[in-house]
Design a protein around this motif. Structure first.
Motif, PDB file in Angstrom:
ATOM      1  N   TYR A 200      45.105  89.243  26.929  1.00 55.27           N
ATOM      2  CA  TYR A 200      45.232  90.473  26.137  1.00 55.27           C
ATOM      3  C   TYR A 200      44.858  91.592  27.096  1.00 55.27           C
ATOM      4  O   TYR A 200      44.134  91.350  28.077  1.00 55.27           O
ATOM      5  N   HIS A 214      39.148  99.259  20.636  1.00 55.92           N
ATOM      6  CA  HIS A 214      40.232  98.766  21.489  1.00 55.92           C
ATOM      7  C   HIS A 214      40.651  99.860  22.472  1.00 55.92           C
ATOM      8  O   HIS A 214      41.831 100.202  22.568  1.00 55.92           O
ATOM      9  N   ASP A 232      35.763  94.021  27.763  1.00 58.00           N
ATOM     10  CA  ASP A 232      36.255  92.931  26.914  1.00 58.00           C
ATOM     11  C   ASP A 232      37.522  92.442  27.583  1.00 58.00           C
ATOM     12  O   ASP A 232      38.580  93.080  27.491  1.00 58.00           O
ATOM     13  N   ASP A 243      38.069  84.961  25.882  1.00 61.11           N
ATOM     14  CA  ASP A 243      38.005  86.308  25.281  1.00 61.11           C
ATOM     15  C   ASP A 243      36.534  86.716  25.332  1.00 61.11           C
ATOM     16  O   ASP A 243      35.754  86.327  24.466  1.00 61.11           O
ATOM     17  N   HIS A 323      36.836  85.154  15.560  1.00 59.14           N
ATOM     18  CA  HIS A 323      38.155  84.624  15.191  1.00 59.14           C
ATOM     19  C   HIS A 323      38.367  83.300  15.891  1.00 59.14           C
ATOM     20  O   HIS A 323      37.625  82.945  16.822  1.00 59.14           O
ATOM     21  N   HIS A 330      43.896  85.865  19.099  1.00 57.51           N
ATOM     22  CA  HIS A 330      43.562  85.770  17.674  1.00 57.51           C
ATOM     23  C   HIS A 330      44.410  84.620  17.159  1.00 57.51           C
ATOM     24  O   HIS A 330      45.554  84.805  16.738  1.00 57.51           O
ATOM     25  N   ARG A 354      38.738  87.991  10.653  1.00 56.48           N
ATOM     26  CA  ARG A 354      39.968  87.243  10.963  1.00 56.48           C
ATOM     27  C   ARG A 354      39.814  85.748  10.707  1.00 56.48           C
ATOM     28  O   ARG A 354      40.760  84.988  10.902  1.00 56.48           O
ATOM     29  N   GLU A 368      31.242  87.651  18.230  1.00 52.23           N
ATOM     30  CA  GLU A 368      31.280  88.943  18.915  1.00 52.23           C
ATOM     31  C   GLU A 368      30.702  90.081  18.073  1.00 52.23           C
ATOM     32  O   GLU A 368      31.427  90.994  17.675  1.00 52.23           O
ATOM     33  N   GLU A 407      30.370  89.124  23.422  1.00 54.15           N
ATOM     34  CA  GLU A 407      31.320  88.151  22.863  1.00 54.15           C
ATOM     35  C   GLU A 407      31.353  86.882  23.697  1.00 54.15           C
ATOM     36  O   GLU A 407      31.641  86.919  24.894  1.00 54.15           O
TER      37      GLU A 407
HETATM   38  N1  GLY Z   1      39.705  91.079  22.755  1.00 53.32           N
HETATM   39  C1  GLY Z   1      40.012  91.201  21.374  1.00 53.32           C
HETATM   40  C2  GLY Z   1      38.977  90.621  20.557  1.00 53.32           C
HETATM   41  O1  GLY Z   1      37.858  90.482  20.979  1.00 53.32           O
HETATM   42  O2  GLY Z   1      39.195  90.192  19.450  1.00 53.32           O
END
Ligand code: GLY
Ligand code: MN
Ligand code: MN
Length: 429
Positions: A200, A214, A232, A243, A323, A330, A354, A368, A407
């Protein structure tokens, strides 16, 4: 000897044979997708194969690649043959995986699908007209994806190691006073990837930018006084992602004390991520944890109960706790509570959550929590919440630091879960 990959393939074959029996199918074709072009241009968007087909093979797949699954037969990989001198050749990767596959080379014009059985269903983009529609199939296979095989977990360990190397380099670049762009480049170099290969787009925010969840820019200019770096960013191993978020600070002060306490709280939540735990409950524990930090750090004078009632923690922590993680960052199926596709959607206390499933062994998830000073949400709170108890003068002192997110990626176990991220950082130091 059976390899992790062969065991993984056997699990997939079993899952798909069950699906074919359930939906009365003779075959399933899974497609990676086709490249798409920018409007009126001859450049394509970066391509990521559909996760449903990437899951089958131990190397990164390109466009126009297909897997055919039929009960009682070896799976077939339909590999695109390139007939042009503009691009690099595209040979089929060598390796032991081939023992378990039929490989069929196909040019764009080849009718490789002509001999498929009548009851063939399609998964992936651009379904072909020959395939039968099978509405529940995607939900059926997505549900199982949440629980990872040992092969998938091993891939995510490697993705975590690469991601952690990148974060360590990013921290050094930040401490050396580099710009967001330079920090991102340091991350990419150490994690051995181009920006297009990231799972990502990496988020690299200095100071107030750390409060933008974001944040999508990478400023070229150095910042005169960079206090905070929120990064991130992850890496991937044949599609399986890490992630990872870290918040690095330059000074030893009230903000770094908050970072340390959020870090301790995050580790407690990771320990709590055990099979049988409802993820919604873990999210609720996080709101209590944030309220406790706000009180202990003299940001909000209300009791924990009053804060929860007035939704003060959500002002500082407006997103979900985490998530599912896998081939998609995700990952699919986070709201799905059964193979039939029944959804359990988040309630208005946690609208962005999520993952609403109960945790199971070998699910891989992110944990996170964050605590941000977001001007828009603070202004809204002041207008809408009577007696919010927040010390606005103290909050103004924190605004220039932006915020904190930490995270980690965790493999759920029956008791102590495996923290892929912490393990990766330790191995790097
Ligand atoms: N990098 C996107 C998230 O942490 O969900
Ligand atoms: Mn992230
Ligand atoms: Mn995440």
């Amino acid at each position: 000897m059976t390899t992790l990959y062969q065991e993984h393939l056997a699990v997939l074959i079993q899952r798909y044979e069950e699906a074919m029996a359930h939906f009365d199918l003779d075959a399933i074709v899974i497609a990676s997708g086709e490249k798409s072009y920018y409007f009126q241009d001859d450049h394509t968007h970066p391509f990521h194969a559909y996760s449903g087909v990437q899951q089958w093979l131990p190397f990164t797949l390109g466009a126009e690649t297909y897997v055919i699954v039929q009960a009682g037969k070896k799976p077939t990989l339909v590999w695109p043959v390139r007939d042009d001198f503009w691009h690099a050749p595209n040979p089929v990767p060598s390796g032991d995986w081939q023992q378990n596959w039929e490989v069929s080379l196909a040019k764009k014009t080849d009718k490789w699908f002509a001999d498929l059985p009548a009851k063939t269903a399609w998964l992936g983009p651009q379904p072909m007209a020959l395939a039968v529609a099978c509405d529940g199939l995607k939900a059926y296979v997505d549900f199982a994806k949440a629980v990872k095989t040992p092969f998938e977990i091993q891939a995510m360990r490697h993705a975590s190691l690469r991601g952690a190397s990148g974060h360590i380099a990013a921290k050094e670049a930040f401490l050396a006073g580099m710009s967001e762009l330079e920090i991102h480049l340091a991350f990419l170099q150490a994690s051995q990837q181009t920006a297009a290969q990231e799972p990502y787009p990496g988020i690299v925010g200095l100071n107030e930018h750390a409060a933008v969840l974001h944040y999508e820019h990478k400023a070229i200019e150095k910042m005169a006084n960079s206090r905070t770096l929120l990064i991130d960013a992850g890496a991937n191993e044949h599609g399986y992602a890490s992630d990872i978020t870290r918040t690095f600070v330059r000074y030893d002060d009230d903000f770094s004390a908050l970072v340390n306490d959020l870090d301790a709280m995050e580790q407690g939540l990771c320990h709590g991520a055990m099979s049988g735990v409802a993820f919604r409950d873990l999210h609720q524990d996080t709101l209590v944890g944030i309220a406790t930090l706000l009180r202990d750090h003299k940001i909000c004078s209300l009791s924990i109960e009053e804060q929860l009632e007035k939704r003060i923690p959500q002002v500082f922590f407006p997103h979900g706790l985490g998530h599912l993680l896998g081939l998609q960052v995700h990952d699919v199926g986070g709201h799905q509570i059964d193979q039939a596709g029944t959804l359990s959607l988040p309630d208005d206390k946690a609208p962005f959550l999520r993952l609403t499933r109960t945790l199971e062994e070998n699910m891989v998830i992110t944990i996170e929590p964050g605590l941000y000073f977001i001007p828009m949400l603070l202004e809204k709170m002041q207008v809408e919440v009577k007696q919010h108890g927040c010390d606005m003068a103290r909050i103004r002192q924190f605004l220039p630091y932006g915020g904190i997110r930490i995270e980690d990626n965790v493999v759920v176990k029956q008791d102590l879960s495996e923290n892929l991220t912490r393990d990766a950082f330790t191995k790097n130091y």
